[in-house]
Design a protein around this motif. Structure first.
Motif, PDB file in Angstrom:
ATOM      1  N   GLY A 524      -4.403   9.709  42.467  1.00 38.09           N
ATOM      2  CA  GLY A 524      -4.524   9.020  43.739  1.00 38.09           C
ATOM      3  C   GLY A 524      -5.325   7.737  43.613  1.00 38.09           C
ATOM      4  O   GLY A 524      -4.906   6.657  44.060  1.00 38.09           O
ATOM      5  N   THR A 525      -6.500   7.866  42.979  1.00 36.56           N
ATOM      6  CA  THR A 525      -7.358   6.695  42.788  1.00 36.56           C
ATOM      7  C   THR A 525      -6.646   5.661  41.929  1.00 36.56           C
ATOM      8  O   THR A 525      -6.695   4.461  42.215  1.00 36.56           O
ATOM      9  CB  THR A 525      -8.665   7.112  42.095  1.00 36.56           C
ATOM     10  OG1 THR A 525      -9.134   8.308  42.697  1.00 36.56           O
ATOM     11  CG2 THR A 525      -9.717   6.043  42.224  1.00 36.56           C
ATOM     12  N   ALA A 526      -5.979   6.130  40.872  1.00 42.54           N
ATOM     13  CA  ALA A 526      -5.285   5.206  39.983  1.00 42.54           C
ATOM     14  C   ALA A 526      -4.260   4.394  40.768  1.00 42.54           C
ATOM     15  O   ALA A 526      -4.122   3.190  40.555  1.00 42.54           O
ATOM     16  CB  ALA A 526      -4.620   5.971  38.841  1.00 42.54           C
ATOM     17  N   ARG A 527      -3.554   5.048  41.712  1.00 45.97           N
ATOM     18  CA  ARG A 527      -2.549   4.325  42.493  1.00 45.97           C
ATOM     19  C   ARG A 527      -3.202   3.248  43.350  1.00 45.97           C
ATOM     20  O   ARG A 527      -2.752   2.109  43.416  1.00 45.97           O
ATOM     21  CB  ARG A 527      -1.788   5.312  43.395  1.00 45.97           C
ATOM     22  CG  ARG A 527      -0.437   5.713  42.826  1.00 45.97           C
ATOM     23  CD  ARG A 527       0.462   6.340  43.891  1.00 45.97           C
ATOM     24  NE  ARG A 527      -0.182   7.419  44.636  1.00 45.97           N
ATOM     25  CZ  ARG A 527      -0.315   8.664  44.171  1.00 45.97           C
ATOM     26  NH1 ARG A 527       0.153   8.980  42.983  1.00 45.97           N
ATOM     27  NH2 ARG A 527      -0.901   9.574  44.898  1.00 45.97           N
ATOM     28  N   HIS A 528      -4.318   3.616  43.996  1.00 49.65           N
ATOM     29  CA  HIS A 528      -5.026   2.658  44.842  1.00 49.65           C
ATOM     30  C   HIS A 528      -5.460   1.434  44.022  1.00 49.65           C
ATOM     31  O   HIS A 528      -5.249   0.293  44.427  1.00 49.65           O
ATOM     32  CB  HIS A 528      -6.260   3.340  45.457  1.00 49.65           C
ATOM     33  CG  HIS A 528      -7.125   2.407  46.246  1.00 49.65           C
ATOM     34  ND1 HIS A 528      -7.082   2.329  47.607  1.00 49.65           N
ATOM     35  CD2 HIS A 528      -8.062   1.491  45.842  1.00 49.65           C
ATOM     36  CE1 HIS A 528      -7.939   1.414  48.027  1.00 49.65           C
ATOM     37  NE2 HIS A 528      -8.562   0.899  46.966  1.00 49.65           N
ATOM     38  N   ILE A 529      -6.027   1.712  42.839  1.00 48.66           N
ATOM     39  CA  ILE A 529      -6.528   0.621  42.017  1.00 48.66           C
ATOM     40  C   ILE A 529      -5.372  -0.197  41.461  1.00 48.66           C
ATOM     41  O   ILE A 529      -5.446  -1.421  41.351  1.00 48.66           O
ATOM     42  CB  ILE A 529      -7.425   1.172  40.890  1.00 48.66           C
ATOM     43  CG1 ILE A 529      -8.636   1.846  41.505  1.00 48.66           C
ATOM     44  CG2 ILE A 529      -7.857   0.068  39.943  1.00 48.66           C
ATOM     45  CD1 ILE A 529      -9.502   2.565  40.529  1.00 48.66           C
ATOM     46  N   ASP A 530      -4.285   0.486  41.133  1.00 49.05           N
ATOM     47  CA  ASP A 530      -3.104  -0.185  40.598  1.00 49.05           C
ATOM     48  C   ASP A 530      -2.681  -1.308  41.544  1.00 49.05           C
ATOM     49  O   ASP A 530      -2.403  -2.436  41.123  1.00 49.05           O
ATOM     50  CB  ASP A 530      -1.977   0.852  40.438  1.00 49.05           C
ATOM     51  CG  ASP A 530      -0.830   0.299  39.608  1.00 49.05           C
ATOM     52  OD1 ASP A 530      -0.970  -0.835  39.103  1.00 49.05           O
ATOM     53  OD2 ASP A 530       0.183   1.000  39.462  1.00 49.05           O
ATOM     54  N   GLN A 531      -2.682  -0.997  42.851  1.00 54.51           N
ATOM     55  CA  GLN A 531      -2.286  -1.993  43.848  1.00 54.51           C
ATOM     56  C   GLN A 531      -3.231  -3.196  43.809  1.00 54.51           C
ATOM     57  O   GLN A 531      -2.803  -4.344  43.716  1.00 54.51           O
ATOM     58  CB  GLN A 531      -2.309  -1.320  45.239  1.00 54.51           C
ATOM     59  CG  GLN A 531      -1.695  -2.174  46.337  1.00 54.51           C
ATOM     60  CD  GLN A 531      -0.291  -2.662  45.946  1.00 54.51           C
ATOM     61  OE1 GLN A 531       0.579  -1.881  45.540  1.00 54.51           O
ATOM     62  NE2 GLN A 531      -0.072  -3.977  46.022  1.00 54.51           N
ATOM     63  N   ALA A 532      -4.544  -2.889  43.830  1.00 54.66           N
ATOM     64  CA  ALA A 532      -5.530  -3.975  43.826  1.00 54.66           C
ATOM     65  C   ALA A 532      -5.441  -4.785  42.543  1.00 54.66           C
ATOM     66  O   ALA A 532      -5.564  -6.013  42.554  1.00 54.66           O
ATOM     67  CB  ALA A 532      -6.927  -3.392  43.991  1.00 54.66           C
ATOM     68  N   LEU A 533      -5.207  -4.082  41.429  1.00 55.69           N
ATOM     69  CA  LEU A 533      -5.115  -4.758  40.131  1.00 55.69           C
ATOM     70  C   LEU A 533      -3.915  -5.691  40.103  1.00 55.69           C
ATOM     71  O   LEU A 533      -3.991  -6.809  39.594  1.00 55.69           O
ATOM     72  CB  LEU A 533      -4.962  -3.720  39.015  1.00 55.69           C
ATOM     73  CG  LEU A 533      -6.173  -3.397  38.146  1.00 55.69           C
ATOM     74  CD1 LEU A 533      -5.778  -2.405  37.078  1.00 55.69           C
ATOM     75  CD2 LEU A 533      -6.764  -4.643  37.526  1.00 55.69           C
ATOM     76  N   THR A 534      -2.798  -5.204  40.640  1.00 52.98           N
ATOM     77  CA  THR A 534      -1.587  -6.015  40.641  1.00 52.98           C
ATOM     78  C   THR A 534      -1.842  -7.324  41.385  1.00 52.98           C
ATOM     79  O   THR A 534      -1.428  -8.399  40.937  1.00 52.98           O
ATOM     80  CB  THR A 534      -0.427  -5.235  41.274  1.00 52.98           C
ATOM     81  OG1 THR A 534      -0.363  -3.961  40.658  1.00 52.98           O
ATOM     82  CG2 THR A 534       0.891  -5.952  41.097  1.00 52.98           C
ATOM     83  N   ASP A 535      -2.542  -7.244  42.528  1.00 58.79           N
ATOM     84  CA  ASP A 535      -2.868  -8.462  43.279  1.00 58.79           C
ATOM     85  C   ASP A 535      -3.719  -9.399  42.435  1.00 58.79           C
ATOM     86  O   ASP A 535      -3.490 -10.604  42.384  1.00 58.79           O
ATOM     87  CB  ASP A 535      -3.643  -8.112  44.559  1.00 58.79           C
ATOM     88  CG  ASP A 535      -2.762  -7.352  45.533  1.00 58.79           C
ATOM     89  OD1 ASP A 535      -1.532  -7.350  45.329  1.00 58.79           O
ATOM     90  OD2 ASP A 535      -3.307  -6.748  46.475  1.00 58.79           O
ATOM     91  N   TRP A 536      -4.736  -8.796  41.772  1.00 58.80           N
ATOM     92  CA  TRP A 536      -5.674  -9.625  41.002  1.00 58.80           C
ATOM     93  C   TRP A 536      -4.995 -10.234  39.770  1.00 58.80           C
ATOM     94  O   TRP A 536      -5.295 -11.347  39.357  1.00 58.80           O
ATOM     95  CB  TRP A 536      -6.876  -8.767  40.589  1.00 58.80           C
ATOM     96  CG  TRP A 536      -7.939  -9.526  39.848  1.00 58.80           C
ATOM     97  CD1 TRP A 536      -8.755 -10.496  40.343  1.00 58.80           C
ATOM     98  CD2 TRP A 536      -8.295  -9.356  38.470  1.00 58.80           C
ATOM     99  NE1 TRP A 536      -9.599 -10.944  39.371  1.00 58.80           N
ATOM    100  CE2 TRP A 536      -9.344 -10.262  38.201  1.00 58.80           C
ATOM    101  CE3 TRP A 536      -7.836  -8.535  37.442  1.00 58.80           C
ATOM    102  CZ2 TRP A 536      -9.942 -10.374  36.951  1.00 58.80           C
ATOM    103  CZ3 TRP A 536      -8.434  -8.636  36.201  1.00 58.80           C
ATOM    104  CH2 TRP A 536      -9.478  -9.546  35.957  1.00 58.80           C
ATOM    105  N   LEU A 537      -4.049  -9.482  39.207  1.00 58.46           N
ATOM    106  CA  LEU A 537      -3.386  -9.934  37.975  1.00 58.46           C
ATOM    107  C   LEU A 537      -2.323 -10.999  38.235  1.00 58.46           C
ATOM    108  O   LEU A 537      -1.871 -11.658  37.311  1.00 58.46           O
ATOM    109  CB  LEU A 537      -2.754  -8.759  37.237  1.00 58.46           C
ATOM    110  CG  LEU A 537      -3.714  -7.825  36.491  1.00 58.46           C
ATOM    111  CD1 LEU A 537      -2.954  -6.649  35.895  1.00 58.46           C
ATOM    112  CD2 LEU A 537      -4.458  -8.572  35.402  1.00 58.46           C
ATOM    113  N   ALA A 538      -1.932 -11.172  39.497  1.00 64.65           N
ATOM    114  CA  ALA A 538      -0.912 -12.178  39.806  1.00 64.65           C
ATOM    115  C   ALA A 538      -1.434 -13.531  39.342  1.00 64.65           C
ATOM    116  O   ALA A 538      -2.610 -13.847  39.522  1.00 64.65           O
ATOM    117  CB  ALA A 538      -0.639 -12.203  41.310  1.00 64.65           C
ATOM    118  N   ASN A 539      -0.560 -14.307  38.749  1.00 62.24           N
ATOM    119  CA  ASN A 539      -0.936 -15.621  38.236  1.00 62.24           C
ATOM    120  C   ASN A 539      -1.936 -15.560  37.070  1.00 62.24           C
ATOM    121  O   ASN A 539      -2.726 -16.465  36.868  1.00 62.24           O
ATOM    122  CB  ASN A 539      -1.497 -16.505  39.364  1.00 62.24           C
ATOM    123  CG  ASN A 539      -1.198 -17.977  39.089  1.00 62.24           C
ATOM    124  OD1 ASN A 539      -0.197 -18.292  38.419  1.00 62.24           O
ATOM    125  ND2 ASN A 539      -2.052 -18.856  39.570  1.00 62.24           N
TER     126      ASN A 539
END
Lengths: 572, 560
Positions: A524-539
């Motif tokens: 569950g936590t991994a999914r939440h962080i995955d979303q935030a990470l994806t945003d941060w990793l953009a560009n």
């Protein structure tokens, strides 16, 4: 002794305080000698005068000066000793501070590969033991011989009041005895420290093998053979220890006996001089008592010799350990030392493209962990690389973040070879989440701020929310000031991982390397962080490392690492 | 058991040696009294009784004899104490090692072997000062001052009273100061602990600091922290040192008081008590005894930290030193794992019959209805990680007690079994000694042959010391592949008829993988039975039978 010279130089800064400490040590020793010698003189003088008075002979004795002297010596001995300890402990702690700073700076200049040795507890422990031994170099090694030498001179001066013919041979004998005690202890220390340290390290290694390899030993039926080996190591280690302890005890006993024999010799000589009428009875008693009082300052000499040998061995080991890794002092050999390069702020220059050509990295006993690897990551591309642990992913990441030098091949970022980039540039561009979570004992805020000193409270809460730790942090009574790590709130492995991720997100790099980012996290936590990470990793360009694809954030492309090379697989 | 009680219990084994050490200490004390008496008597005879020194050769020789005997007593005392400490540490270490062995690999799972080894080496050694110095001195510190006091009473009861009065004051003042220091220390404890750990903490995290470009900040932080540590420590030490100052003060003042009392008494200024009867002999005798009265206590105070160190170590060692619980689950129907050959069908090396394996803390892990292996057979056990493959191998090896069912193994020798652990075990010893773990009696030729076959020589030949190269900590580091080759060589060297392999192809380079796969075939060709636990499909081509784990049950999935 030349190994100790750099450390002796460190003492120079504190010469005033060290001199004061030595003077106080000497004052303690001198007061002790004075107290006993004057007391002996006083009661003999009173006995003689008292006998004359009792016989009706007119006699007088000035009693107030010696009486006052006795009381003064009693007080100065205590006071000098107390202030000596305060002064010298303060010096030791100041030296410890300097030593730690110096050793840390030198370690900081090492590459990750050279430092790999220090990851093990044993070497780290040895490092702190060595530092601790060196801080006592002056107090426990150098000052005692100096004070003993001066104390012998004082006693010789007192003896020469009676007769220089007694003072000279007695003083000479005392100097020889003291010098021998110091020298033989130093020599023995030289021999035994290496042997003892070796025996103890062998025993510890044997014990680790026995415990760690218990399954292997039991299964192969080799347990009893290994037990015998361990018994031998244990006996060797204990014998070395007991041998040293016994030799030191013998040396101390010999020293005591020798000093007391000198005292007896001085007593007999003084009584003979008295009989000849050459000295008064009071002086004749004072003389042997002064020698007896020497036992205190001289008795510590064997220990001092041993401490000096230990300090030298520690200096040698520290230098050996540090010499491999870089030059001493602030001089930097290359741009490899980042210093505070992280301070360079500024906006990210956008994603970089990464070119890896024929990269070969050899570790250990010549194993090619990365073997002719070539790989390109386009600007802004997110590349996942999977492979079992130990396949060379982490080594590749260390090279890509400039922490180790490849044996062959080159890495370029946006066309600039890695080797030509300054440390500041590299740190600014590349962010790397290591597989091992490294948090520091300090407040939660300290642990975040370390990634970006100019981050604000709002930034901290933003990244904590991104890793789903904001609720936890708010629930702590001390919030961001909560002490984490050793002797503080202990974070679970997953929480620590999330702090490390949050720390990373406070930065603004062009290339991000994540090594097993979700290890220790529940789904569950991994999914939440995955979303935030994806945003941060953009560009940003990203290299995602993991043992399986499922353990990684969404990637554009997938490669598999096998046998030190990257193999393209179909996108997952 | 608390650390204190545990420490107390260790004393019984060396009670005699400790008493002997204390006895020599008392002998030394008596010699000190004799020495003081002889000096005073010689002085009195020459200076007050006008004797010629020539007439005093006998007492002078006696004095020399006493001075020579003292270091002997001192040495004997040290020898007894050192032996006591040595014996205690050897016994404790042996016993704890047997306890750890009894826990077995399954019981040790999750413990840090480095930490455990440090307990057995460093913490056991931390007991040294307590047995070698503190305990013998404790008895000496009571008996010798008592003997001196009695002597002083015989000489001059008033001077002895000065000593006696100061004696109980010392512990009182020391306790008062000690309490103050302890309170201060308690207030500062957390801060001091945090500050003292900072250096090590930052060294451990150096990679991160470098990646963040924060090493200079950290260096300055270490220096600042060490300075704050100094300031706070000095606050504690200023009070703590007072307690030894109290002892010093009493020792110095006692000498001064005795000297002045004796001096004034000899001058005839004191008409009270025994003072008018004072002579140079008893006056000087008492004066020489005064510092010796306090000396044993001062020595004890110096050794006091040995006690604290030993207590700290004892807390940790006592935790380890507990009887292992009786192994449960092995019912009467379950014969010892190293089963009798009679339980084996002919030609079989292994027969497992309705075996249930449980792990401490995890409950039942796997059930095996039946698993048989004949000589030369390669059996692959497939299953995802965490499905109990390793537990099954451990149960077959007898490292994990079975909860039910039976394991029959060929018991032709104690070395009937081989084991390739995951990750492979690399001992901190030479490459050759590592291979010899498979057969401690293997000669150099056998070791070399095994090393050749497993591909160890391929990298060992490039090392200057060859197979004598030390590996592991303080030696060469091996890559995962090199370690696996070493483990394979161990299996080649072992005469085992049954070899268990746990994930043998995980994390290998291509060359090592070839060596491992060929090795599996070669071992089987020698007639050994192999049980391979893995989820690597490559191994299917190197197996005769394949078993799978489904829902915690081992099933036969086919012949390859």
């Amino acid at each position: 002794m030349h190994e100790l010279i750099p450390y002796l130089r460190m003492l120079r800064r504190y010469r005033g305080q060290l001199a004061l400490g030595a003077v106080l040590m000497l004052a303690t020793a001198a007061s002790g000698i004075g107290l006993l010698a004057l007391s002996g003189w006083f009661i003999t003088a009173t006995a003689v005068t008292g006998a004359l008075l009792a016989a009706g002979v007119a006699a007088s004795l000035e009693i107030y000066i010696p009486g006052g002297g006795i009381r003064a010596f009693a007080v100065t001995r205590t006071a000098a000793r107390y202030f000596e300890r305060i002064t010298n402990h303060d010096s030791v702690l100041r030296l410890l501070r300097d030593l730690r700073g110096r050793v840390f700076r030198r370690l900081a200049a090492t590459s990750a590969e050279d430092r790999a040795d220090f990851a093990s507890g044993e070497l780290l422990n040895r490092l702190t033991t060595d530092v601790d031994r060196l801080d006592g170099l002056f107090l426990r090694g150098l000052a005692p011989p100096l004070v003993a030498f001066l104390a012998i001179l004082i006693v010789a001066a007192l003896l020469s009041i009676g007769s220089p013919l007694v003072a000279l041979p007695a003083g000479g004998a005392l100097l020889v005895i003291a010098g021998m005690a110091l020298l033989t202890a130093w020599q023995q220390g030289q021999q035994s420290t290496t042997r003892l340290a070796g025996a103890q390290a062998d025993l510890r290694a044997g014990l680790i093998d026995h415990i760690h390899g218990l399954g292997t030993l039991l299964a192969f039926g080799s347990l009893s053979a290994h037990q015998r080996r361990l018994d031998d190591l244990e006996t060797t280690s204990r014998q070395a220890e007991a041998g040293l302890a016994m030799a030191m005890a013998r040396r101390e006993a010999f020293l005591h006996g020798a000093v007391q024999l000198v005292a007896v010799g001085v007593l007999l000589a003084a009584l003979w001089l008295f009989h000849r009428g050459a000295v008064t009875g009071a002086v004749a008693v004072m003389m042997p008592l002064a020698v007896l009082a020497l036992l205190e300052p001289v008795g510590v000499l064997p220990g001092a010799g041993l401490n000096l040998a230990h300090a030298r061995a520690s200096a040698v080991r520290l230098d050996d350990g540090l010499a491999r890794v870089g030059p001493d002092g602030p001089a930097r050999a290359s741009g490899d030392v980042p210093d505070n390069a992280g301070d360079t702020g500024g906006a990210a220059s956008g994603p970089v493209d990464v070119q890896i050509d024929g990269l070969t990295i050899t570790r250990g006993a010549g194993a090619r962990v990365v073997d002719g690897l070539s790989l390109a990551i386009a600007a802004g591309e997110h590349l996942a690389m999977i492979g079992p642990s130990g396949c060379g992913k982490s080594t590749l990441a260390l090279a890509l973040s400039g922490q180790i030098q490849p044996d062959q091949g080159k890495i370029t970022l946006d066309g600039t070879p890695m080797a030509e980039m300054s440390a500041a540039q590299r740190i600014h561009q590349v962010a790397f989440l290591t597989q091992q979570t490294e948090l520091f004992s300090g407040s939660l805020q300290d642990n975040l701020q370390i990634a970006n000193p100019s981050a604000t409270d709002a930034d901290f809460w933003r990244v904590l929310e991104a890793v789903a730790l904001d609720g936890f942090a708010r629930s702590l009574p001390e919030g961001l000031d909560t002490w984490v790590g050793e002797s503080g709130t202990s974070l679970s492995g997953g929480q620590a991982r999330r702090v490390a991720l949050a720390r990373l997100m406070l930065r603004d790099p062009s290339l991000v390397i994540l090594d097993e980012p979700f290890s220790g996290l529940d789904a569950g936590t991994a999914r939440h962080i995955d979303q935030a990470l994806t945003d941060w990793l953009a560009n940003r360009t990203a290299l995602l490392l993991g043992h399986a694809e499922t353990a990684l954030p969404q990637a554009d492309r997938l490669v598999e690492m096998r046998a030190g090379q990257a193999q393209q697989t179909t996108p997952g | 058991m608390t650390g204190k009680a545990w420490l107390q219990a260790q004393r019984s084994a060396v009670a005699l040696k400790l008493r002997l050490a204390a006895a020599y200490g008392v002998v030394e004390g008596l010699l000190i009294i004799a020495q003081a008496g002889l000096i005073a008597w010689l002085v009195h005879q020459v200076i007050r009784a006008d004797q010629s020194p020539h007439a005093l050769i006998a007492p002078a020789l006696a004095l020399v004899a006493v001075v020579v005997l003292r270091p002997m007593a001192q040495t004997l005392r040290a020898a007894a104490a050192i032996q006591a400490s040595d014996r205690v540490r050897a016994r404790v270490r042996q016993r704890l090692l047997r306890r750890i062995e009894a826990m077995g690999p399954a019981g040790l799972a999750g413990t840090d072997s480095g930490e455990l080894a440090a307990k057995l080496s460093d913490q056991v050694d931390a007991l040294d000062g307590y047995f070698a110095r503190y305990l013998p001195q404790m008895q000496v510190a009571i008996l010798v001052p008592l003997a001196i006091l009695l002597t002083a009473y015989a000489l001059d009861w008033l001077a002895a009273t000065f000593l006696l009065l100061s004696a109980p004051l010392i512990p009182l003042f020391m306790a008062l100061v000690g309490m103050g220091a302890e309170r201060l220390n308690r207030d500062q404890f957390l801060a001091l602990q945090r500050l003292s750990g900072r250096f090590l903490d930052r060294v451990r995290g150096l990679t991160t600091l470098r990646l963040l470009g924060r090493t200079e900040d950290a260096a300055e932080g270490i220096i600042r922290g060490a300075d704050e540590y100094r300031i706070r420590s000095m606050r504690v030490l200023r009070v703590a040192f007072l307690s030894s100052a109290v002892l010093e003060f009493f020792a110095s003042v006692a000498i001064a008081v005795v000297a002045i009392y004796v001096g004034f008494g000899l001058l005839g200024y004191i008409d009270f008590g025994p003072a008018p009867k004072l002579t140079l002999f008893n006056g000087l005798f008492v004066l020489l005894l005064a510092p010796e009265f306090f000396q044993p206590l001062r020595t004890l105070a110096q050794h006091y930290h040995d006690r604290a160190t030993a207590l700290g170590a004892a807390e940790q060692l006592a935790e380890l030193d507990i009887e292992p619980p009786a192994q449960t689950g092995a019912g009467p129907s379950n014969p010892p794992v190293a089963g009798q050959p009679s339980g084996l069908p002919p030609g079989h090396v292994l027969a497992v019959d309705s075996l249930t394996v449980a792990r401490p803390g995890r409950g039942q892990v796997i059930h095996v209805p039946a698993l048989n292996a004949t000589s030369g057979e390669r059996i692959l056990i497939e299953g995802p990680s965490g499905s109990g493959k390793t537990s099954l191998l451990e149960a077959i090896a007898g490292l994990l007690p079975a909860q039910g069912g039976q394991v029959h193994r060929h018991a032709d020798s104690t070395r009937a079994l081989g084991w390739l652990a995951a990750p492979p075990h690399v001992a901190r010893a030479s490459l050759a000694d590592n291979i010899r773990l498979g057969d401690p009696d293997a000669d150099d030729a056998a070791v070399l042959a095994a090393a050749e076959r497993a591909g160890v020589m391929e990298f060992a030949a490039r090392l200057t010391a060859g197979l004598d190269t030390r590996v592991g900590e303080r030696g060469q580091t091996l890559s995962g592949g090199q370690a696996q080759r070493l483990a394979l060589a161990r299996a080649f060297a072992s005469p085992a008829s049954l070899i268990l392999l746990d994930e043998p192809t995980a994390a290998l380079d291509a060359v090592t993988e070839r060596y491992v796969l060929d090795g599996i075939d070669a071992l089987a060709a020698e007639g050994r039975a192999l049980i391979i636990a893995s989820h690597d499909q490559v191994l299917r081509r190197h197996a005769d039978q394949i078993y799978c784990i489904r829902d915690g049950v081992l099933e036969h999935c086919g012949d390859a």
